[in-house]
Design a protein around this motif. Structure first.
Motif, PDB file in Angstrom:
ATOM      1  N   UNK A 261       9.778   8.449   5.061  1.00 20.66           N
ATOM      2  CA  UNK A 261       9.428   7.854   6.310  1.00 20.66           C
ATOM      3  C   UNK A 261      10.198   8.400   7.316  1.00 20.66           C
ATOM      4  N   UNK A 262      11.906   8.079   6.689  1.00 18.81           N
ATOM      5  CA  UNK A 262      13.019   8.325   7.700  1.00 18.81           C
ATOM      6  C   UNK A 262      12.190   9.917   8.611  1.00 18.81           C
ATOM      7  N   UNK A 263      12.445  10.701   7.844  1.00 18.78           N
ATOM      8  CA  UNK A 263      12.055  11.699   9.013  1.00 18.78           C
ATOM      9  C   UNK A 263      10.630  11.960   8.921  1.00 18.78           C
ATOM     10  N   UNK A 264       9.177  11.307   8.314  1.00 21.92           N
ATOM     11  CA  UNK A 264       8.162  11.044   9.192  1.00 21.92           C
ATOM     12  C   UNK A 264       8.086  10.497  10.451  1.00 21.92           C
ATOM     13  N   UNK A 265       9.255   9.169  10.933  1.00 20.82           N
ATOM     14  CA  UNK A 265       9.336   8.711  11.999  1.00 20.82           C
ATOM     15  C   UNK A 265       9.776   9.408  12.686  1.00 20.82           C
ATOM     16  N   UNK A 266      11.043  10.402  12.149  1.00 18.40           N
ATOM     17  CA  UNK A 266      12.098  10.731  13.589  1.00 18.40           C
ATOM     18  C   UNK A 266      10.773  12.348  13.617  1.00 18.40           C
ATOM     19  N   UNK A 267      10.088  13.091  13.481  1.00 21.26           N
ATOM     20  CA  UNK A 267       9.316  13.837  13.723  1.00 21.26           C
ATOM     21  C   UNK A 267       7.439  13.858  13.139  1.00 21.26           C
ATOM     22  N   UNK A 268       7.002  12.644  13.896  1.00 23.70           N
ATOM     23  CA  UNK A 268       5.899  12.522  13.303  1.00 23.70           C
ATOM     24  C   UNK A 268       5.194  13.135  13.928  1.00 23.70           C
ATOM     25  N   UNK A 269       5.113  14.668  14.354  1.00 20.14           N
ATOM     26  CA  UNK A 269       4.170  15.655  14.565  1.00 20.14           C
ATOM     27  C   UNK A 269       3.177  16.292  13.331  1.00 20.14           C
ATOM     28  N   UNK A 270       2.080  15.630  13.492  1.00 12.33           N
ATOM     29  CA  UNK A 270       1.193  16.252  12.760  1.00 12.33           C
ATOM     30  C   UNK A 270       1.356  15.706  11.004  1.00 12.33           C
ATOM     31  N   UNK A 271       1.444  14.493  10.530  1.00 12.68           N
ATOM     32  CA  UNK A 271       2.491  13.998   9.743  1.00 12.68           C
ATOM     33  C   UNK A 271       0.539  13.437   9.675  1.00 12.68           C
ATOM     34  N   UNK A 272       0.587  13.035   8.353  1.00 10.31           N
ATOM     35  CA  UNK A 272      -0.902  12.778   8.160  1.00 10.31           C
ATOM     36  C   UNK A 272      -0.558  11.236   6.987  1.00 10.31           C
ATOM     37  N   UNK A 273       0.561  11.732   6.301  1.00  8.13           N
ATOM     38  CA  UNK A 273       0.619  10.201   5.649  1.00  8.13           C
ATOM     39  C   UNK A 273       1.514  10.618   4.851  1.00  8.13           C
ATOM     40  N   UNK A 274       2.402   9.781   4.265  1.00  2.00           N
ATOM     41  CA  UNK A 274       3.972   9.505   3.765  1.00  2.00           C
ATOM     42  C   UNK A 274       3.778   8.751   2.441  1.00  2.00           C
ATOM     43  N   UNK A 275       4.397   9.238   1.195  1.00  2.00           N
ATOM     44  CA  UNK A 275       3.539   9.020  -0.492  1.00  2.00           C
ATOM     45  C   UNK A 275       4.862   8.728  -0.639  1.00  2.00           C
ATOM     46  N   UNK A 276       5.519   7.373  -1.342  1.00  2.00           N
ATOM     47  CA  UNK A 276       6.511   7.231  -1.119  1.00  2.00           C
ATOM     48  C   UNK A 276       6.382   6.349  -3.418  1.00  2.00           C
ATOM     49  N   UNK A 277       7.125   7.447  -3.483  1.00  3.89           N
ATOM     50  CA  UNK A 277       6.922   6.959  -5.431  1.00  3.89           C
ATOM     51  C   UNK A 277       8.623   6.867  -5.996  1.00  3.89           C
ATOM     52  N   UNK A 278       8.429   5.664  -6.116  1.00  2.71           N
ATOM     53  CA  UNK A 278       9.523   5.307  -7.395  1.00  2.71           C
ATOM     54  C   UNK A 278      10.667   4.986  -5.716  1.00  2.71           C
ATOM     55  N   UNK A 279      10.437   4.348  -4.487  1.00  4.41           N
ATOM     56  CA  UNK A 279      11.382   4.641  -3.386  1.00  4.41           C
ATOM     57  C   UNK A 279      11.908   3.368  -3.018  1.00  4.41           C
ATOM     58  N   UNK A 280      13.406   3.210  -2.441  1.00  2.22           N
ATOM     59  CA  UNK A 280      13.707   2.130  -2.361  1.00  2.22           C
ATOM     60  C   UNK A 280      13.363   1.376  -0.596  1.00  2.22           C
ATOM     61  N   UNK A 281      14.182   0.412  -0.256  1.00  2.00           N
ATOM     62  CA  UNK A 281      13.765  -0.084   1.380  1.00  2.00           C
ATOM     63  C   UNK A 281      14.236  -0.817   1.964  1.00  2.00           C
ATOM     64  N   UNK A 282      14.774  -1.597   0.810  1.00  3.85           N
ATOM     65  CA  UNK A 282      15.986  -2.280   1.283  1.00  3.85           C
ATOM     66  C   UNK A 282      17.207  -1.880   1.909  1.00  3.85           C
TER      67      UNK A 282
END
Length: 464
Positions: A261-282
C-alpha cells in the motif's frame, strides 16, 4: 522459516550503486544462476561451521565425498564458521563455480575429528515450472544501480489483448522469492496458484543480494535497497507490451503487505487494487510488543512472568526502535534486560537493526487512507492461526478504507492457517510447525478476488 519479519558497503558496491543506467527498467540478462549444492546445509548457529544435514544421492557433492554430519568450516579458502562469514560466501556462489570445501568429520567410533577437503563443481538451481503458464527469467536495474532477477509468469493460453499485471512485494526474510520446489512454503504455493489461475501476468523481483540478484548481502541490506527494487519492478511491469498499464495489482506478503500500500500510495497511476497477505499495519514498535506477548504466551510462560517480561520489552524496543540503538548497545546500557533477548547483538530475524529502525518510520495506516481517497480496492488476507501478525494488523486497514469508501476493502480469514500460509490442526501445532499442509486457501482467495476485480470497468483512480 519466518516471512516477517549502520550499513557500510564496500567501495566497489558504493561505486556500482552510483552508476547511472540508460534504461533502469529493462536490461540485458547477464545474471548468472544461483548455485544448487544439492545438499541440505544448516546455517552456523555459533562458530562451529555449517552442518551438512543431507547430501542428495548421485550429486557432485556426494561423488566428491561430502557426507551428512560433516561440518563445513571454509569454502574456497574463506571461513564460514559463523553466520557473518557463511552468508556472503554462499550467496555469491553461482552454478558452474568450482568449490573447495574444508570439512570437519567426526568419527565417534575412534573419538576423533578429521579435517579434509572436498572439491566439486556446483549445479545451477532449476528454473520454475508452473502449470498453465510460461515463466521467463529476465533482469531489471533498480535506481540503486543493482541488476535484479525478474521472474514473470504469463498465462499459457491467452484470449488476446492486454492482460492485467500483478507485482509481488515479498517478505522480510532473506529467503528467495523464486522457488522451483515450494515444499512447505505456503507463500510459494500461493504465488504458483495465482500465476496458474488468475489469468494475469505475475511478476516477482528478487531482492538485492539474494538469489541471482546483484547487491549487498541481504543479511546486511537496507530497506531503501528493497523499496527501490519494488519501484523497478512496478516500472518494468507497466512497460510490458502484453500488460494493461491501467490494470496493475500489488500483492504484498508479510512485511510486503505493508510495503504494497505504501508503494501504491506513492505511485497510484494504473493501480487497480492492493492485496495484503499476512501484513502489518501498526507501527513496528507496537507490532513487536504484540508478537513478544503472543510468543511468550504460546511458549507456556506464566501470566505474571509474561507481564514482567513485557515491561522489559517495552523499554528494550523503545531504545532499539525509537532510540535507534542496536540490540547489543541497549543491553550494554541496560544489562537487566539481557535475559529477554534471544537474537544477535546487531541483527534480528537475520536482518540488521537499521532495517527495523527504518521500518519503524513507515506510516502504513496513512498509506491505506490515501488508497481509500483514491478509490483503490483492497483485499486483506490473514490466517487465523497467524501468531506473528495479530488480528488488529488485518482488521485495521479494512476499517480505515471502508470508513471512507464502504465496501471498498475486504477481509478474508483463512481457517487453521499460520503466517506462512500453511494449515495446521491447532494453534499450538502452528506455533511449533507440527505437520504443516498446504490446503490452497490463500491462492484461491487471492485468485478469486483478482478475477472479480478484473471483470469490473477501470476506475478513475487507475486512469490517473
Amino acid at each position: 522459516m519466518l516471512h516477517l519479519l549502520g550499513l557500510t558497503l564496500p567501495l566497489a558496491l558504493l561505486a556500482q550503486a552510483a552508476l547511472p543506467s540508460a534504461d533502469p527498467t529493462h536490461t540485458e540478462d547477464t545474471l548468472r544462476r544461483r548455485a544448487d549444492w544439492r545438499t541440505r546445509i544448516a546455517e552456523p548457529s555459533g562458530d562451529s561451521g555449517a552442518a551438512v544435514r543431507r547430501v542428495d544421492a548421485g550429486s557432485a557433492a556426494e561423488r566428491a565425498g561430502l557426507r551428512a554430519g560433516d561440518r563445513i568450516v571454509a569454502v574456497n579458502g574463506k571461513p564460514v564458521t559463523n553466520l557473518d562469514g557463511f552468508s556472503p560466501v554462499f550467496q555469491k556462489l553461482r552454478g558452474g563455480d568450482s568449490v573447495r570445501a574444508r570439512v570437519v568429520r567426526t568419527d565417534s567410533a575412534r573419538g576423533r575429528a578429521d579435517t579434509l577437503e572436498v572439491r566439486f563443481v556446483l549445479d545451477s538451481v532449476a528454473h520454475e515450472r508452473i502449470p498453465g503458464t510460461v515463466t521467463t527469467y529476465g533482469a531489471i536495474r533498480s535506481e540503486r544501480g543493482y541488476l535484479l532477477r525478474s521472474v514473470v509468469s504469463r498465462p499459457e493460453r491467452s484470449i488476446g489483448g492486454k492482460l492485467p499485471g500483478v507485482l509481488f512485494i515479498p517478505w522480510l526474510s532473506c529467503d528467495p522469492v523464486e522457488k522451483p520446489v515450494p515444499g512447505n512454503d505456503g507463500f510459494a504455493h500461493m504465488l504458483r496458484d495465482v500465476a496458474s489461475h488468475s489469468g494475469m501476468v505475475v511478476m516477482r523481483v528478487e531482492k538485492p543480494g539474494l538469489g541471482d540478484s546483484e547487491g549487498p548481502d541481504c543479511r546486511f541490506g537496507g530497506l531503501d535497497d528493497e523499496r527501490a527494487s519494488h519501484r523497478a519492478g512496478l516500472k518494468a511491469l507497466r512497460s510490458m507490451p502484453e500488460v494493461d498499464p491501467n490494470r496493475i495489482y500489488l500483492l504484498g506478503g508479510s512485511i510486503g503487505g505493508a510495503l504494497a500500500p505504501i508503494l501504491a500510495a506513492e505511485q497510484p497511476e494504473g493501480i487497480a487494487g492492493v492485496i495484503a497477505v499476512g501484513g502489518y499495519t501498526l507501527t513496528w514498535y507496537e507490532h513487536m510488543l504484540d508478537i513478544e506477548r503472543r510468543r511468550l504466551t504460546l511458549s507456556g510462560v506464566k501470566p505474571a512472568e509474561v507481564n514482567a517480561a513485557m515491561r522489559g520489552f517495552a523499554q528494550f524496543y523503545t531504545d532499539y526502535l525509537i532510540g535507534r540503538k542496536a540490540p547489543g548497545e541497549v543491553l550494554a546500557a541496560r544489562p537487566e534486560l539481557k535475559p529477554l533477548w534471544y537474537d544477535e547483538p546487531g541483527h534480528q530475524y537475520g536482518r540488521p537493526a537499521a532495517y527495523y529502525q527504518a521500518v519503524q518510520q513507515l506510516d502504513v495506516e496513512n498509506a491505506w487512507a490515501k488508497l481509500a481517497e483514491l478509490g483503490i480496492p483492497a483485499l486483506v488476507v490473514r490466517g487465523d492461526y497467524d501468531w506473528i501478525m495479530g488480528p488488529l494488523e488485518a482488521e485495521r486497514p479494512v476499517e480505515i478504507v471502508n470508513a471512507t469508501r464502504p465496501g471498498l476493502a475486504k477481509l478474508v480469514l483463512l481457517p487453521k492457517t499460520d503466517h506462512g500460509l500453511m494449515a495446521y490442526e491447532s494453534m499450538a501445532a502452528a506455533f511449533n510447525h507440527d505437520k504443516p499442509r498446504n490446503d490452497g486457501g490463500a491462492g484461491r482467495a487471492v485468485s478469486a478476488w483478482l478475477k472479480q476485480q478484473a471483470s469490473r470497468p477501470a476506475t478513475a483512480a487507475t486512469r490517473r
